[in-house]
Motif scaffolding. Structure first.
Motif, mmCIF file in Angstrom:
data_model
loop_
_atom_site.group_PDB
_atom_site.id
_atom_site.type_symbol
_atom_site.label_atom_id
_atom_site.label_comp_id
_atom_site.label_asym_id
_atom_site.label_seq_id
_atom_site.Cartn_x
_atom_site.Cartn_y
_atom_site.Cartn_z
ATOM 1 N N ASP A 60 -9.855 43.221 91.119
ATOM 2 C CA ASP A 60 -10.811 44.189 91.655
ATOM 3 C C ASP A 60 -10.442 45.610 91.223
ATOM 4 O O ASP A 60 -11.301 46.404 90.838
ATOM 5 C CB ASP A 60 -10.853 44.076 93.178
ATOM 6 C CG ASP A 60 -11.932 44.950 93.798
ATOM 7 O OD1 ASP A 60 -13.114 44.760 93.427
ATOM 8 O OD2 ASP A 60 -11.608 45.818 94.623
ATOM 9 N N SER A 61 -9.168 45.921 91.280
ATOM 10 C CA SER A 61 -8.706 47.235 90.843
ATOM 11 C C SER A 61 -8.942 47.436 89.352
ATOM 12 O O SER A 61 -9.313 48.533 88.895
ATOM 13 C CB SER A 61 -7.218 47.412 91.165
ATOM 14 O OG SER A 61 -6.995 47.352 92.558
ATOM 15 N N SER A 64 -12.453 48.308 88.846
ATOM 16 C CA SER A 64 -12.720 49.690 89.237
ATOM 17 C C SER A 64 -12.267 50.657 88.145
ATOM 18 O O SER A 64 -12.934 51.671 87.880
ATOM 19 C CB SER A 64 -12.001 50.013 90.549
ATOM 20 O OG SER A 64 -12.502 49.225 91.607
ATOM 21 N N ALA A 65 -11.140 50.349 87.519
ATOM 22 C CA ALA A 65 -10.628 51.211 86.455
ATOM 23 C C ALA A 65 -11.448 51.070 85.176
ATOM 24 O O ALA A 65 -11.712 52.059 84.466
ATOM 25 C CB ALA A 65 -9.163 50.878 86.185
ATOM 26 N N PRO A 67 -14.992 49.300 84.420
ATOM 27 C CA PRO A 67 -16.115 48.518 84.954
ATOM 28 C C PRO A 67 -16.460 47.327 84.071
ATOM 29 O O PRO A 67 -16.487 47.450 82.832
ATOM 30 C CB PRO A 67 -17.263 49.539 84.985
ATOM 31 C CG PRO A 67 -16.581 50.857 85.109
ATOM 32 C CD PRO A 67 -15.316 50.720 84.309
ATOM 33 N N ARG A 92 -20.082 47.919 92.365
ATOM 34 C CA ARG A 92 -19.194 47.381 93.406
ATOM 35 C C ARG A 92 -19.856 47.590 94.764
ATOM 36 O O ARG A 92 -20.136 48.719 95.168
ATOM 37 C CB ARG A 92 -17.838 48.093 93.367
ATOM 38 C CG ARG A 92 -16.771 47.490 94.280
ATOM 39 C CD ARG A 92 -15.465 48.248 94.073
ATOM 40 N NE ARG A 92 -14.334 47.605 94.722
ATOM 41 C CZ ARG A 92 -13.873 47.939 95.936
ATOM 42 N NH1 ARG A 92 -14.480 48.902 96.625
ATOM 43 N NH2 ARG A 92 -12.819 47.313 96.439
ATOM 44 N N ARG A 95 -15.164 45.189 98.506
ATOM 45 C CA ARG A 95 -13.950 44.711 97.846
ATOM 46 C C ARG A 95 -14.172 43.321 97.239
ATOM 47 O O ARG A 95 -14.554 42.367 97.911
ATOM 48 C CB ARG A 95 -12.804 44.651 98.857
ATOM 49 C CG ARG A 95 -11.484 44.144 98.261
ATOM 50 C CD ARG A 95 -10.404 44.111 99.334
ATOM 51 N NE ARG A 95 -9.199 43.454 98.865
ATOM 52 C CZ ARG A 95 -8.230 44.048 98.170
ATOM 53 N NH1 ARG A 95 -8.337 45.335 97.870
ATOM 54 N NH2 ARG A 95 -7.160 43.380 97.771
ATOM 55 N N TRP A 98 -19.117 42.473 93.018
ATOM 56 C CA TRP A 98 -19.825 43.346 92.091
ATOM 57 C C TRP A 98 -21.168 42.693 91.768
ATOM 58 O O TRP A 98 -21.231 41.493 91.507
ATOM 59 C CB TRP A 98 -19.012 43.522 90.809
ATOM 60 C CG TRP A 98 -17.659 44.141 91.052
ATOM 61 C CD1 TRP A 98 -16.582 43.568 91.663
ATOM 62 C CD2 TRP A 98 -17.269 45.461 90.706
ATOM 63 N NE1 TRP A 98 -15.536 44.448 91.720
ATOM 64 C CE2 TRP A 98 -15.922 45.622 91.133
ATOM 65 C CE3 TRP A 98 -17.900 46.532 90.069
ATOM 66 C CZ2 TRP A 98 -15.224 46.804 90.943
ATOM 67 C CZ3 TRP A 98 -17.208 47.703 89.864
ATOM 68 C CH2 TRP A 98 -15.888 47.847 90.300
#
Length: 500
Positions: A60-61, A64-65, A67, A92, A95, A98
């Motif tokens: 997930d991180s 986020s960093a 896409p 997103r 958590r 997406w």
């Protein structure tokens, strides 16, 4: 005793293995990255909701960093859909979740489609992607050689005098004499027109009490019978209280049109309530609708369009614009036609909204066969209609209005239809109108009418002729602009076409 100990040992070993297996399944499930649609099957008016899920916080991180990028493939090829959408960057929503939205392409081939994760190749072995299917609804088939004569008139039947094909004058039943003379199998007449003649009336009442009598008379003569309502267009410049009207833009200002907005829920209620008794009448074989569109404009739909349609690029100042400014922006984008992806998105989304109206109308009316008149410029897209979407939503016969075009335009219309649909895609009924003026007063008169009608029958589909035709409308055949050929000349030409 030894047997009992053996059983306990066996059960203990089984429990250990089960625990190990459950832990392994839990571990693998936690590692899996899943990409799937919200449903297993979609129709052509749908927007596919795609969801990318992970229970792994590191993944997930990572998303986020950087896409993720996703796409949809058929076979081995990525599908480019409406508005040039080929790849999507999901948003997103919480958590590990997406989402992206993918509009089904115009008349997409039926079959399996598979979502793809285009980025993050390190997740390839952990990705579980589930396919979905695009399907199409199969309507009940029309009889081969099906011919329909229509009546688009609210003139009183009770006082009507009609000179029949044999020259004798009779009452409204003479309309059916002409329908039979034309070789028709069915007679479809206008039933619902708004507003009524008296204050507060939603519908013109003049002929409503006679519709059942006309239906019964048709059956006596071996004709099928149908009645229809005008959906959006009204026959008055005066606005009916309680309805939301479509908006056109003139001189950068919103102006109300004569058409009730397709977003007006009350209109759907009124049309469904009007048609319901006919849908339940055994003497009525078909029910129908016309003008399921904003005749002009439709810019009052701007906020719904922007909220629902994926892939739109809005100006930076969008949040500060007034509603009138947003409508003007939409009108300019559409009319200037510099951004054809945007124009396509607008046309597809309006056709979707029309299809959703049809879907709800069909659900309320039950199983009675439903037809809808559809304009033919650019396959109907120009007016916010798509025949394949309408088929999937519940229209059993899409009656194509090949009117108001010159020879060059007519040929272009047919070319676009021939390249778009096959007989298995949608059940269409091409039609032309008894009107010399709308054939540009061609010197051939009814012969040009016949030429166009034959061309439509033979050329509307890409894989074979249409299975029927309709003639619009008998009132024009009797009292319209017919030139020196008169009623008999146009009727004789139609009669020849009916024998195809």
């Amino acid at each position: 005793m030894r047997i009992r100990r053996g059983v306990w040992l066996l059960l203990s070993v089984a429990a250990v293995y089960a625990a190990v297996f459950c832990f392994w399944a839990w571990f693998q499930g936690g590692r899996a990255v899943r990409l799937a649609a919200s449903r297993s099957e979609y129709l052509h008016y749908d927007i596919v909701e795609l969801t990318l899920r992970t229970r792994d916080g590191e993944v997930d991180s990572s998303f986020s960093a950087k896409p993720p990028r996703i796409a949809v493939a058929r076979g081995g090829d990525i599908v480019t859909t409406i508005a040039g959408i080929r790849e999507m960057t999901p948003a997103r929503v919480k958590r590990g979740v997406w989402t992206a939205r993918w509009p089904v392409p115009w008349n997409a081939p039926s079959g399996e489609y598979r979502p793809l994760l285009l980025s993050h190749p390190e997740l390839a072995e952990r990705l579980v992607a589930s396919s979905f299917r695009i399907a199409r609804r199969k309507p009940p088939p029309m009889p081969k050689g099906f011919v329909v004569a229509t009546l688009e008139s609210a003139m009183p039947l009770s006082s009507m005098r009609v000179k029949g094909p044999d020259g004798r004058e009779t009452d409204w039943r003479g309309l059916l004499d002409w329908a039979k003379w034309l070789g028709a199998d069915a007679f479809w007449m206008l039933g619902g027109q708004t507003p009524g003649l008296a204050p507060g009336e939603t519908w013109v009442q003049t002929n409503l009490k006679l519709i059942g009598t006309v239906a019964a008379e048709c059956h006596k003569r071996g004709l099928k019978f149908g009645t229809y309502a005008m959906y959006s267009l009204t026959m008055s410049k005066e606005k009916i209280p309680g309805y939301e009207y479509g908006v056109e833009i003139k001189d950068a200002q919103p102006v109300l049109t004569r058409a009730i907005s397709i977003r007006d829920g009350r209109r759907l209620d009124d049309v469904a309530a009007f048609l319901k008794p006919f849908a339940q009448d055994p003497n009525v074989d078909y029910v129908g609708v016309d003008y399921i569109r904003n005749a002009l404009g439709g810019y009052e739909l701007v906020d719904d369009f922007v909220a629902e349609m994926p892939g739109l690029v809005l100006p930076p100042e969008w949040g500060k614009l007034t509603r009138a400014e947003r409508m003007t922006w939409l009108a300019r984008k559409k009319i200037m036609r510099r951004d054809m992806n945007f124009v396509e998105a607008w046309e597809w989304w309006r056709a979707r909204r029309v299809a959703l109206i049809v879907k709800e109308l069909k659900a309320r009316l039950g199983g009675k066969p439903l037809w809808a008149f559809t304009l033919t410029w650019d396959k109907g897209w120009h007016h916010g209609q798509d025949p394949v979407m309408m088929n999937d939503a519940g229209v059993d016969i899409v009656a194509l209005m090949f009117y108001e075009a010159d020879k060059v335009q007519y040929a272009e219309m047919l070319k676009s239809w021939n390249g778009y649909i096959r007989r298995g895609d949608v059940q269409v009924l091409p039609g032309d109108i008894f009107d010399w003026g709308l054939h540009q007063k061609d010197p051939a008169g009814p012969l040009e009418f016949g030429r166009r009608m034959q061309a439509a029958v033979n050329g509307v589909y890409g894989d074979g002729p249409a299975r029927g035709v309709f003639y619009h409308d008998i009132a024009r055949l009797l009292w319209g602009r017919l030139g020196p050929w008169g009623t008999a000349g146009w009727a004789d030409e139609a009669r020849k076409i009916s024998s195809f």
